[in-house]
Write an enzyme that holds these catalytic residues in place. Structure first.
Site, PDB file in Angstrom:
ATOM      1  N   LYS A   1       8.798  -1.300   5.211  1.00 10.82           N
ATOM      2  CA  LYS A   1       8.839  -0.053   4.437  1.00 10.82           C
ATOM      3  C   LYS A   1       9.735  -0.233   3.220  1.00 10.82           C
ATOM      4  CE  LYS A   1       9.976   2.613   8.000  1.00 10.82           C
ATOM      5  NZ  LYS A   1      10.336   3.792   8.815  1.00 10.82           N
TER       6      LYS A   1
ATOM      7  N   GLU B   1       0.825  -1.211   0.000  1.00 14.75           N
ATOM      8  CA  GLU B   1       0.000   0.000   0.000  1.00 14.75           C
ATOM      9  C   GLU B   1       0.854   1.255   0.000  1.00 14.75           C
ATOM     10  OE1 GLU B   1      -0.882   0.368   4.796  1.00 14.75           O
ATOM     11  OE2 GLU B   1      -2.061  -1.052   3.627  1.00 14.75           O
TER      12      GLU B   1
ATOM     13  N   LYS C   1       2.610   4.526   1.068  1.00  8.82           N
ATOM     14  CA  LYS C   1       3.078   5.074   2.351  1.00  8.82           C
ATOM     15  C   LYS C   1       2.995   6.592   2.247  1.00  8.82           C
ATOM     16  CE  LYS C   1       6.640   5.039   5.844  1.00  8.82           C
ATOM     17  NZ  LYS C   1       6.319   6.416   6.229  1.00  8.82           N
TER      18      LYS C   1
ATOM     19  N   PHE D   1      -5.894   2.292   6.882  1.00  5.43           N
ATOM     20  CA  PHE D   1      -5.242   1.050   6.466  1.00  5.43           C
ATOM     21  C   PHE D   1      -5.416  -0.111   7.453  1.00  5.43           C
ATOM     22  CE2 PHE D   1      -1.807   3.833   8.184  1.00  5.43           C
ATOM     23  CZ  PHE D   1      -1.498   3.114   9.339  1.00  5.43           C
TER      24      PHE D   1
ATOM     25  N   GLU E   1      -3.685   7.476   7.931  1.00  4.70           N
ATOM     26  CA  GLU E   1      -2.771   8.605   7.778  1.00  4.70           C
ATOM     27  C   GLU E   1      -3.576   9.835   7.391  1.00  4.70           C
ATOM     28  OE1 GLU E   1       1.591   9.223   7.860  1.00  4.70           O
ATOM     29  OE2 GLU E   1       0.418   7.390   8.143  1.00  4.70           O
TER      30      GLU E   1
ATOM     31  N   ARG F   1       8.043  -3.530  16.501  1.00  4.21           N
ATOM     32  CA  ARG F   1       8.625  -3.362  15.166  1.00  4.21           C
ATOM     33  C   ARG F   1       9.039  -4.746  14.665  1.00  4.21           C
ATOM     34  NH1 ARG F   1      10.731   1.100  12.914  1.00  4.21           N
ATOM     35  NH2 ARG F   1      10.987   2.145  14.925  1.00  4.21           N
TER      36      ARG F   1
ATOM     37  N   ARG G   1       0.331   9.889  11.202  1.00  2.00           N
ATOM     38  CA  ARG G   1      -0.350   8.637  11.510  1.00  2.00           C
ATOM     39  C   ARG G   1      -1.386   8.900  12.600  1.00  2.00           C
ATOM     40  NH1 ARG G   1       2.679   2.867  12.493  1.00  2.00           N
ATOM     41  NH2 ARG G   1       0.838   1.616  12.998  1.00  2.00           N
TER      42      ARG G   1
END
Length: 606
Positions: A438, A263, A265, A355, A315, A432, A270
């Site tokens: 990313k 998708e 970015k 998202f 976002e 994470r 955010r």
């Protein structure tokens, strides 16, 4: 109600300030928690953190300025404000000055020696201290200034010298114990959770509730099994899931299990949007309540989220209504204003690209695979041009991923996010990991991506920059050790206005010695608390004997550094623990090395 003398907490804080080894920090906290009644452990955790409550609750700050603090100290010690100012200037620390003034004043009253008086018990407990601090914070409106001073003076008057020092440092916001949330969770696991093996249960509860005091209280009073029952709650921000980074489509698909949702970015803010009936909350990635900045988004969310209760994530991006062009993140700063927000809405209109879905009508969606979450999200959103689902594709083809990435860049976004869609693709709150990756490139640099680093020190400038800061010492976050390790000294990329603002930005965080959570071998002119995050780019990653990031991992006695680092922008939306990690930099360095080796082999073949 069971309570505990404040003295026990203060003595622990003093010990914590003298050590840096995580094992020692955990041991001291375990000893403190064992002495703490379960009924008040939330207050003890907050006081150790240097807060009265989590920031996201939007409660008032203490609101005690330096002049008010000096006035309260003078009343408590029965001396002039000038004498307080003089002592504070001589010692260079108003907390230590208060301790000295209390020792002197009270030894005169009692006839005891200063040493003897420091040993005398006081009537202060954790509860009455915490409750008085809350009263100070809640005092608002006419006459509140005098009330705050009287309450604080009364607290300091009843305190021992060491307790007074602690209270003053707390009020100043300078209770620099050097303990991160991760260390507190370790101690809670050892004390109440049956050992570190149950630490993941505590961490998940914290990531869902964002309140370590509440988690500690449930754990201490009801046990680990009760903590396992915690699920998302509308109105309580969930700590955001974070992504790793790669710059090779094939490698990305290998990491995601061969297939992924890919998708756009977006370069925006955010946001986690909570809906309950006709009430909306919006939280930033730092868990700040930013609802008041986006009344337009609130209206859309109420109308377009077709559910009684939901937590969605997306976002918020500024756009040009005439051209449809998406604007950079910096444009959102205009939405931070407290006044004329309606004017800001007209000048800086926003779109929302959703998202993820984390909670829906009583059901926890964080443990469901991404395809299930996305399908449910699609069903509850009445999509419009300015409130919609992020652009995405499903692919197992690296060429298709690359094509979509180039399309994304062409449409003015930062890059793309590839997200695993297998059965274990849950929403890992606060973690994470490789479920999200990313893919973003800076074509002006050999480095595959920018990094987010934390300011831990500053250097004075020379020449044209004389008289102000000219460079910053930057660090990465070592999650395993809960410390910040230096990566580089950055002095380029700053505009003159950036440098002009630095003194005011750094002033609240300047300290006379290295922060306990900072690991550094280079000595800056000024040490700074690890709070501010900046985006940095450079020519390449390299090894350095003077920097401590992942020292010894790649090569003995060498850490990872950045060659020709350049400041890009500040990242006020990120907490220091959200910065690029030491392990991420190790992976980036290894990928860079692999790329160079491959290119050299190709050249030799040619």
């Amino acid at each position: 109600m069971p309570d505990m003398p404040l003295r026990i907490l203060v003595e622990t804080i003093e010990r914590l300030e003298l050590v840096t080894a995580r094992t020692q920090l955990v041991a001291f906290l375990v000893n403190l928690f064992k002495q703490t009644p379960p009924e008040i452990i939330d207050k003890v955790v907050y006081l150790v953190q240097g807060i009265l409550w989590p920031d996201w609750k939007g409660m008032p700050e203490l609101g005690v300025g330096e002049k008010m603090l000096i006035k309260a100290i003078s009343l408590a010690c029965n001396i002039s404000e000038r004498e307080v100012e003089k002592t504070a200037k001589e010692i260079g620390d108003i907390g230590k000055a208060t301790e000295k003034l209390k020792q002197t004043a009270q030894s005169k009253q009692t006839g005891l020696t200063i040493f003897a008086f420091t040993q005398q018990p006081t009537g202060l407990t954790v509860t009455n201290t915490y409750n008085t601090l809350v009263k100070i914070a809640m005092a608002q409106g006419e006459g509140s200034k005098d009330l705050k001073i009287r309450l604080l003076a009364g607290l300091l008057k009843d305190a021992s010298p060491k307790e007074a020092k602690f209270i003053v440092k707390f009020v100043e916001g300078k209770l620099r114990v050097g303990i991160g949330d991760a260390t507190i969770m370790d101690a809670l696991a050892v004390t109440f959770g049956g050992g570190v093996a149950n630490r993941p249960v505590i961490e998940r509860a914290y990531n869902l509730r964002s309140d370590l005091g509440e988690v500690a209280k449930i754990l201490a009073s009801k046990g680990i099994e009760e903590l396992k029952k915690i699920k998302p709650e509308v109105g309580v921000p969930i700590r955001p899931m974070l992504a790793e980074r790669l710059s090779d489509p094939r490698e990305i698909l290998v990491k995601t299990g061969g297939e992924a949702f890919v998708e756009y970015k977006y370069d925006g803010e955010r946001a986690q949007i909570h809906k309950k009936g006709d009430k909306i909350w919006i939280y930033s990635r730092r868990l700040e309540n930013i609802t008041s900045q986006y009344p337009d988004v609130v209206e859309r969310a109420l109308e377009k989220i077709k559910a009684d209760e939901a937590i969605v994530e997306g976002e918020i991006v500024v756009y040009d209504p005439d051209t449809g062009e998406l604007k950079p993140f910096q444009e959102l700063m205009h939405r931070k204003r407290k006044h004329d927000i309606r004017q800001a809405i007209k000048e800086y209109p926003v779109k929302v690209f959703l998202f993820d879905l984390l909670y829906l009508n009583g059901e926890d969606y964080t443990l469901k695979p991404l395809p299930v979450r996305r399908e449910a999200l699609e069903k509850i959103i009445d999509k419009t041009e300015d409130f919609t689902i992020a652009e995405y594709i499903k692919t197992s083809n690296p060429e298709e991923l690359e094509k979509f990435f180039l399309e994304a860049i062409g449409n003015g976004v930062e890059g793309v996010m590839a997200k695993a869609i297998h059965k274990d693709s849950i929403y890992q709150a606060g973690v994470r990991g490789w479920l999200w990756i990313k893919y973003k490139r800076d074509y002006k640099s050999e480095m595959a991506d920018t990094v987010d680093l934390v300011v831990v020190g500053a250097f004075y400038g020379k020449g044209r920059r004389g008289g102000k800061y000219g460079a910053l010492l930057m660090a990465a976050y070592n999650k395993e050790k809960d410390v910040f390790e230096t990566v580089c000294k950055v002095g380029s990329g700053f505009k003159d206005e950036d440098l002009d603002k630095l003194p005011d930005m750094l002033k609240p965080y300047i300290r006379d010695r290295k922060h306990p959570r900072v690991v550094a071998e280079i000595e800056p002119d000024v040490w700074v608390d690890p709070v501010l995050v900046a985006e940095i780019i450079g020519a390449e990653l390299t090894l350095s004997p003077i920097h401590t990031c992942a020292k010894g991992v790649i090569k003995p006695d060498a850490g990872i550094s950045i060659r020709f680092p350049r400041f890009i922008r500040w990242r006020p939306d990120k907490r220091p623990e959200d910065a690029t990690t030491s392990s991420e930099l190790v992976e980036m360095y290894q990928r860079q090395l692999k790329k160079i080796t491959t290119e050299q082999a190709t050249q030799e073949q040619l």
